[in-house]
Design a protein around this motif. Structure first.
Motif, PDB file in Angstrom:
ATOM      1  N   MET A   1     -22.719   2.744  10.232  1.00 48.67           N
ATOM      2  CA  MET A   1     -22.013   2.930   9.114  1.00 48.67           C
ATOM      3  C   MET A   1     -22.626   1.916   7.604  1.00 48.67           C
ATOM      4  O   MET A   1     -22.523   0.793   8.226  1.00 48.67           O
ATOM      5  N   THR A   2     -22.711   2.170   7.037  1.00 54.06           N
ATOM      6  CA  THR A   2     -23.017   1.300   5.601  1.00 54.06           C
ATOM      7  C   THR A   2     -22.239   1.133   5.545  1.00 54.06           C
ATOM      8  O   THR A   2     -21.356   1.165   4.682  1.00 54.06           O
ATOM      9  N   ALA A   3     -23.050  -0.438   4.729  1.00 53.68           N
ATOM     10  CA  ALA A   3     -21.762  -0.976   4.219  1.00 53.68           C
ATOM     11  C   ALA A   3     -21.188  -0.446   2.277  1.00 53.68           C
ATOM     12  O   ALA A   3     -22.189   0.129   1.836  1.00 53.68           O
ATOM     13  N   ARG A   4     -19.754  -0.684   1.958  1.00 56.04           N
ATOM     14  CA  ARG A   4     -19.649   0.247   1.235  1.00 56.04           C
ATOM     15  C   ARG A   4     -18.375  -0.583   0.355  1.00 56.04           C
ATOM     16  O   ARG A   4     -18.260  -1.461   0.961  1.00 56.04           O
ATOM     17  N   PHE A   5     -18.651  -0.779  -1.159  1.00 59.33           N
ATOM     18  CA  PHE A   5     -17.812  -1.676  -1.678  1.00 59.33           C
ATOM     19  C   PHE A   5     -17.156  -0.786  -2.379  1.00 59.33           C
ATOM     20  O   PHE A   5     -17.082   0.137  -3.293  1.00 59.33           O
ATOM     21  N   ILE A  82     -17.295 -11.261  -2.266  1.00 56.35           N
ATOM     22  CA  ILE A  82     -18.087  -9.842  -1.821  1.00 56.35           C
ATOM     23  C   ILE A  82     -19.566  -9.805  -1.404  1.00 56.35           C
ATOM     24  O   ILE A  82     -19.973  -8.891  -0.932  1.00 56.35           O
ATOM     25  N   GLN A  83     -20.368 -10.825  -2.080  1.00 52.74           N
ATOM     26  CA  GLN A  83     -21.559  -9.848  -1.316  1.00 52.74           C
ATOM     27  C   GLN A  83     -21.588 -10.746  -0.691  1.00 52.74           C
ATOM     28  O   GLN A  83     -22.849  -9.679   0.302  1.00 52.74           O
ATOM     29  N   PRO A  84     -21.558 -11.628  -0.005  1.00 51.72           N
ATOM     30  CA  PRO A  84     -22.358 -11.717   1.330  1.00 51.72           C
ATOM     31  C   PRO A  84     -21.576 -10.688   2.970  1.00 51.72           C
ATOM     32  O   PRO A  84     -22.137 -10.964   4.226  1.00 51.72           O
ATOM     33  N   ALA A  85     -20.548 -10.641   1.953  1.00 49.75           N
ATOM     34  CA  ALA A  85     -20.732  -9.216   3.115  1.00 49.75           C
ATOM     35  C   ALA A  85     -20.382  -8.236   2.960  1.00 49.75           C
ATOM     36  O   ALA A  85     -21.246  -7.334   4.230  1.00 49.75           O
ATOM     37  N   LEU A  86     -21.254  -7.962   2.171  1.00 50.34           N
ATOM     38  CA  LEU A  86     -22.329  -6.658   2.154  1.00 50.34           C
ATOM     39  C   LEU A  86     -23.326  -6.684   2.369  1.00 50.34           C
ATOM     40  O   LEU A  86     -23.463  -6.011   2.831  1.00 50.34           O
ATOM     41  N   ASP A  87     -24.110  -8.175   2.350  1.00 56.31           N
ATOM     42  CA  ASP A  87     -25.190  -8.000   3.071  1.00 56.31           C
ATOM     43  C   ASP A  87     -25.400  -8.283   3.839  1.00 56.31           C
ATOM     44  O   ASP A  87     -25.875  -8.425   4.904  1.00 56.31           O
ATOM     45  N   ALA A  88     -23.959  -8.565   5.073  1.00 59.52           N
ATOM     46  CA  ALA A  88     -24.149  -8.928   6.526  1.00 59.52           C
ATOM     47  C   ALA A  88     -23.655  -7.369   7.016  1.00 59.52           C
ATOM     48  O   ALA A  88     -23.054  -7.495   8.248  1.00 59.52           O
ATOM     49  N   GLY A  89     -23.425  -6.526   5.748  1.00 59.33           N
ATOM     50  CA  GLY A  89     -22.938  -4.533   6.285  1.00 59.33           C
ATOM     51  C   GLY A  89     -21.645  -4.579   6.836  1.00 59.33           C
ATOM     52  O   GLY A  89     -21.681  -3.300   7.068  1.00 59.33           O
ATOM     53  N   LYS A  90     -20.881  -5.529   6.097  1.00 52.96           N
ATOM     54  CA  LYS A  90     -19.495  -4.858   6.148  1.00 52.96           C
ATOM     55  C   LYS A  90     -18.945  -4.375   4.446  1.00 52.96           C
ATOM     56  O   LYS A  90     -20.050  -4.321   4.010  1.00 52.96           O
ATOM     57  N   THR A  91     -17.764  -3.122   5.118  1.00 57.75           N
ATOM     58  CA  THR A  91     -17.042  -3.415   4.095  1.00 57.75           C
ATOM     59  C   THR A  91     -16.370  -3.651   3.670  1.00 57.75           C
ATOM     60  O   THR A  91     -15.610  -4.587   3.887  1.00 57.75           O
ATOM     61  N   VAL A  92     -16.854  -4.150   1.947  1.00 62.81           N
ATOM     62  CA  VAL A  92     -15.309  -4.468   1.096  1.00 62.81           C
ATOM     63  C   VAL A  92     -14.191  -4.059   0.542  1.00 62.81           C
ATOM     64  O   VAL A  92     -14.556  -2.659  -0.302  1.00 62.81           O
ATOM     65  N   ILE A  93     -13.140  -3.973   0.792  1.00 67.32           N
ATOM     66  CA  ILE A  93     -12.033  -3.156   0.131  1.00 67.32           C
ATOM     67  C   ILE A  93     -11.542  -4.134  -0.997  1.00 67.32           C
ATOM     68  O   ILE A  93     -10.236  -5.546  -0.049  1.00 67.32           O
ATOM     69  N   SER A  94     -11.221  -3.848  -1.866  1.00 69.88           N
ATOM     70  CA  SER A  94     -10.476  -5.237  -2.879  1.00 69.88           C
ATOM     71  C   SER A  94      -9.288  -4.215  -3.695  1.00 69.88           C
ATOM     72  O   SER A  94      -9.571  -3.025  -4.617  1.00 69.88           O
ATOM     73  N   ASP A  95      -8.875  -5.606  -4.231  1.00 69.52           N
ATOM     74  CA  ASP A  95      -7.082  -5.085  -4.163  1.00 69.52           C
ATOM     75  C   ASP A  95      -7.490  -5.296  -6.240  1.00 69.52           C
ATOM     76  O   ASP A  95      -7.294  -6.189  -6.200  1.00 69.52           O
TER      77      ASP A  95
END
Length: 201
Positions: A1-5, A82-95
């Protein structure tokens, strides 16, 4: 899956945090790596700034000072979480993310939207891939928010008229950016809202 913010926005007490957690759980159950975070906060430095922003007298800061504090917290959040997680291919969900500053300080506490946008372009330069804006009755949301007694009630203490103005700000944002923002009816049971959000993905 593509990392998403992915971000969640809305007035105080609208159920953003509940739905952000529910989406994180849903995506984890599908095998995705998810980082669930929040603003203001989400990194050690930004969490310290959170206490300055969300506690104390409603008149503690001017809108201009709030914009600077939120931007400082967001920059640290972006760099450290945020950016380190996206760079690692993770999805970031922010409240919450920059849209909250656009509405809270840019649209409701003076004509400061251009200031918010200029600072965002200069210091953040990142938009979410997808934003869910949860819309609900301001009176109900305010009652819910105050009932939490979290001690982070500075914006709730500004009253119902402020929350109503915030709601219109978020509705305007949703209509202005339909390719990124999805408006969700928050005047329903949490489970129904969770199902609709999952269906959009």
């Amino acid at each position: 899956m593509t990392a998403r913010f992915i971000t969640f926005e809305g007035i105080d007490g609208s159920g953003k945090s509940t739905q952000a957690r529910a989406l994180a759980d849903h995506l984890r159950n599908t095998g995705q790596e998810v980082v669930l975070t929040r603003e203001p906060g989400g990194s050690p430095g930004a969490e310290e700034i959170r206490q300055l922003l969300l506690t104390g007298d409603p008149d503690r800061w001017t809108a201009e000072t709030e914009i600077l504090l939120f931007t400082a917290a967001r920059r640290d959040h972006l760099e450290k979480t945020i950016q380190p997680a996206l760079d690692a291919g993770k999805t970031v969900i922010s409240d919450r993310f920059a849209d909250s500053t656009r509405v809270y300080q840019g649209a409701t506490r003076g004509d400061l939207r251009s200031t918010v946008d200029q600072l965002h372009a200069l210091m953040i330069g990142r938009e979410p891939d997808l934003t869910f804006i949860i819309d609900m009755d301001p009176a109900t949301a305010l009652e819910r928010g105050l009932a939490r007694q979290s001690g982070e009630d500075r914006f709730e203490d500004m009253g119902l008229a402020f929350q109503e103005t915030l709601r219109h700000g978020f509705l305007s944002l949703a209509h202005a950016q339909p390719n990124r923002c999805i408006l969700i009816d928050g005047n329903r049971e949490a489970e129904a809202i969770t199902s609709e959000i999952a269906a959009h993905l």
